[in-house]
Design an enzyme around this catalytic site. Structure first.
Site, PDB file in Angstrom:
ATOM      1  N   ASP A   1       0.871  -1.172   0.000  1.00 49.12           N
ATOM      2  CA  ASP A   1       0.000   0.000   0.000  1.00 49.12           C
ATOM      3  C   ASP A   1       0.913   1.228   0.000  1.00 49.12           C
ATOM      4  O   ASP A   1       2.118   1.135   0.262  1.00 49.12           O
ATOM      5  CB  ASP A   1      -0.958  -0.017   1.209  1.00 49.12           C
ATOM      6  CG  ASP A   1      -2.164   0.908   0.983  1.00 49.12           C
ATOM      7  OD1 ASP A   1      -2.103   1.792   0.100  1.00 49.12           O
ATOM      8  OD2 ASP A   1      -3.176   0.759   1.700  1.00 49.12           O
TER       9      ASP A   1
HETATM   10  C1  BGC Z   1      -5.036   3.269   0.067  1.00 47.16           C
HETATM   11  C2  BGC Z   1      -5.032   2.275  -1.062  1.00 47.16           C
HETATM   12  C3  BGC Z   1      -4.836   3.005  -2.370  1.00 47.16           C
HETATM   13  C4  BGC Z   1      -3.546   3.801  -2.306  1.00 47.16           C
HETATM   14  C5  BGC Z   1      -3.249   4.571  -3.579  1.00 47.16           C
HETATM   15  C6  BGC Z   1      -3.825   4.179   0.031  1.00 47.16           C
HETATM   16  O1  BGC Z   1      -3.952   5.198   0.952  1.00 47.16           O
HETATM   17  O2  BGC Z   1      -5.078   2.575   1.294  1.00 47.16           O
HETATM   18  O3  BGC Z   1      -6.232   1.545  -1.065  1.00 47.16           O
HETATM   19  O4  BGC Z   1      -4.817   2.094  -3.432  1.00 47.16           O
HETATM   20  O5  BGC Z   1      -3.651   4.735  -1.244  1.00 47.16           O
HETATM   21  O6  BGC Z   1      -4.079   5.659  -3.717  1.00 47.16           O
END
Ligand code: BGC
Length: 730
Positions: A281
């Site tokens: 993530d």
């Molecule tokens: C989220 C993810 C997301 C990523 C990119 C993170 O803060 O938890 O689900 O894909 O950001 O935007």
């Protein structure tokens, strides 16, 4: 992270993103190389490419380019597509850049380039259809729109289970049951990947609340994890074969999810034999050597750990070169397996907004759940002369969920079209339930009251034959709702309207289940979730009976927080303090193990407000004649439509395991949508996947089927199971 995202989002609105970049034409891809031979397996092709790569090229493939266009000052590669992430390709070998876009409920990041994407109903809503075909269509909309917009990877596929119904991201997730959730997400991924787009499943694992998600350590024993959250991932991966698995922000049993040997190496790549890659993530990578050895394959969005430090660790031998090759192999393999190399998403085109809207509306119509309908208040009669529609901007549109799942609304926020939109503010899509109700009921005078003043709303309700109150609840990534209550004094609004008019219908547009202190005062309640761009029309179709409701709850609605396994969201009182401060780590003990949602309510003998699996229709159904084979692998029974209109019943099958399992609850094991004309009956046979009735044996590290008595029950909800039979398996 939250602050960074806030800054990022502010930048997004201020800077016209990548508009200034002049893009060179990409070099033509040489398709005569051995790895371009599509008759070879993805693994063989990946190995052929791997042999050509320098160390620097390998390192380049295992991390992102940084925040790129999302953060002012960060470099933006010429071929950047504007999404949340990019990994540079190897043009000399015909390996494309990986262009990743968030796409939980539709493609995010389309507006910076003045493109548009379909907003689908929330994932929780779509799951309420209990329809794998609808889930497949859901993924197809996302996949084809990603493709039209130049992306080759979706980073959606959220499947964290609803351990806490106040979780800010529940609208992105498919509910509380591992089998229903895993099946739904698996079909979404199939739909995405059929467009030659790499799919994803996330957030692995136990990212079951947003509060302090970067500083919590989820504690759960392995058996319970395998039978709950990880089971949802196992089913989703088995069905959907996603190109990647995104590891989560939180820790699990003491180790960060993105450097957790048990989660990544042992379970995912070992037990499940997962061949794709693990992507972190955003900023969830914390180390180089530990993460690489524990099974992380790609750092996103930047290269603090998997750039130069990984190269150094390879050169010093701290990370074996074979491990880097394995990371790269997995990434290349996914590129080949998905078709992203053979069928790249170009040239760009405008998505088909009409097809997208129709698909979104279809899914919404299967998703909306009729929770209560006394005295046949619904469907609305065509002979009604006066209706009051109240609240939730129903005159303009429907609310959507926020955070990285936020899709850009066409024309801007429908309630403030002239203002640039900001991160984490409620955004409404231009699909007005009021407008479509007026189209359906041309003989009625339908007046709108904004619901801000309960007294004026009550007066409007009093002068109408029927009052319809719309109530909504904004939810977004990064925080949870502290309670189950509707926000903004809407409970008082509903009470006031219900007092003024006994024929009051409540339509909920919510990300999550809510409590309903007014439940006994209103005859009809409909849960429309976040219904997406076709929401206004879908709601009007269901309220008027043009479409017969068929959705069923994929999550329990509790009467109050006191009935939940954890009356308070863990750490909510210190949420801000704990954010990102390593000294503020705290443990989240999931002592209830796999026993949450309806399993909790059933085993604790608590009465929910509305049970898992519940949903009414404008017709009625009866169930009869249940038989099951000796090992409970198939069950046969008959469903009959005993009412006056056609409908589709979701028939549900539950099994309670032998007492040796220690389980004092039933498990959902199979279901089917059964379309039935008035008076028609159908005999259906449901097949039970052995995995869904297995217990996890930690000693043998494997699933096991227990001998003994299995209680098989069928019916229309987890609490309405008129048919039961018992079989004894050897
Ligand atoms: C989220 C993810 C997301 C990523 C990119 C993170 O803060 O938890 O689900 O894909 O950001 O935007």
């Amino acid at each position: 992270m939250i602050l960074r995202k806030l800054l990022t989002a502010l930048c997004l609105t201020a800077v016209p993103a990548i508009a200034q970049v002049t893009k060179p034409h990409p070099p033509p891809v040489d398709r005569s190389t051995p790895w371009m031979n599509a008759s070879l397996s993805p693994d063989a092709r990946a190995d052929l490419v791997l042999k050509q790569l320098t160390l620097d090229e390998k390192i380049q493939l295992v991390h992102g380019i940084g925040w790129g266009p999302l953060r002012e000052g960060d470099p933006v590669p010429a071929d950047n597509n504007g999404g949340a992430g990019q990994v540079l390709g190897i043009p000399r070998l015909g390996i494309p850049s990986i262009q990743q876009a968030d796409s939980a409920v539709g493609v995010r990041m389309s507006a910076p380039q003045s493109r548009y994407s379909t907003l689908l109903p929330s994932v929780l809503g779509a799951t309420a259809s209990w329809d794998p075909d609808a889930a497949h269509l859901y993924g197809d909309v996302i996949g084809r729109e990603l493709r039209a917009q130049g992306y080759n990877q979706s980073i959606g596929g959220g499947v964290d289970l609803a351990r806490d119904p106040r979780n800010g991201r529940l609208f992105e997730y498919p509910g509380e049951d591992p089998v229903l959730a895993g099946t739904t997400v698996g079909h979404v991924i199939m739909g995405v990947q059929q467009n030659h787009i790499m799919g994803d499943i996330k957030h692995y694992a136990m990212n079951d609340q947003e509060t302090a998600r970067t500083t919590l350590d989820a504690q759960i024993d392995h058996k319970a994890a395998r039978e709950s959250d990880l089971l949802a991932f196992e089913i989703g991966i088995r069905l959907g074969h996603p190109a990647s698995v995104m590891c989560a922000y939180n820790k699990v049993n003491g180790d960060w999810a993105c450097e957790n040997d048990w989660l990544l190496n042992h379970v995912l790549k070992g037990n499940w034999n997962y061949p794709g890659f693990v992507v972190s993530d955003w900023e969830a990578t914390h180390t180089t050597v530990k993460a690489a050895k524990a099974g992380l394959d790609m750092q996103m969005p930047g290269q603090e750990f998997f750039g130069a430090p990984l190269k150094q660790a390879i050169q010093s031998g701290e990370v074996p070169p074979a491990r880097l090759d394995d990371m790269v192999h997995r990434i290349l393999r996914s590129l080949f397996a998905s078709g992203a190399v053979d069928n790249p998403p170009s040239p760009r085109k405008v998505i088909d907004p009409f097809r997208g809207r129709d698909d979104a509306q279809h899914i919404a119509e299967e998703s909306i759940v009729l929770l209560k309908n006394e005295n046949s208040v619904l469907p609305l009669s065509p002979s009604l002369k006066t209706i009051a529609v109240i609240g939730a901007h129903a005159d303009v549109g429907v609310m959507s969920g926020g955070g990285s799942a936020q899709v850009d609304a066409p024309g801007g926020n429908a309630i403030a079209p002239d203002r640039p939109t900001r991160w984490n503010e409620p955004i409404y899509f231009p699909s007005s339930p009021l407008r479509f109700l007026r189209e359906h009921l041309p003989n009625a005078s339908i007046q709108f009251n904004d619901g801000k003043d309960p007294a004026s709303a009550a007066a409007a309700a009093k002068s109408a034959e029927v009052a319809i109150v719309f109530a909504d609840q904004y939810m977004s990534e990064g925080s949870d709702h502290p309670t189950l209550a509707l926000p903004n004094n809407q409970d008082a609004l509903i009470e006031a309207v219900a007092k003024a008019n006994p024929r009051t219908v409540v339509v909920l547009i919510t990300g999550n289940p809510v409590s309903m202190p007014w439940v006994a005062s209103v005859p009809a309640i409909m849960e429309a979730w976040y219904p997406g761009i076709g929401g206004g029309q879908a709601i009007a179709n269901l309220l008027t009976g043009a479409v017969n409701p068929s959705g069923k709850l994929p999550i329990t609605f509790a009467k109050s927080e006191a009935d939940l396994p954890h009356p308070k969201v863990f750490g909510i009182e210190y949420a801000k303090l704990r954010e990102h401060d390593p000294k503020q780590f705290f443990e989240v003990p999931y002592k209830e193990g796999a026993r949450f949602g309806y399993k909790w309510f059933d085993s604790e003998k608590k009465q929910p407000l509305f049970p898992f699996g519940h949903g009414l229709s404008y017709t009625t159904y009866t169930y009869s004649g249940l038989t099951a084979d000796a090992s409970a692998r198939t069950a046969t029974f008959t469903v009959k439509n005993t009412g006056k209109v056609a409908g589709t019943e979701v028939a549900e099958l539950y099994i309670q395991l032998p007492s040796a399992s220690g389980e004092n609850f039933r498990r959902l094991v199979a279901w089917q949508r059964v379309p039935l004309n008035p008076g028609e009956s159908k005999e259906i046979t449901l097949t039970v996947d052995p995995l869904f009735v297995s217990v996890f044996n930690t000693a043998s590290d494997n699933w096991q089927i227990l001998p003994g008595e299995y209680t098989v029950s069928a019916g229309s909800s987890s609490r309405d199971l008129p048919l039961t039979t018992k079989v004894t398996a050897q």
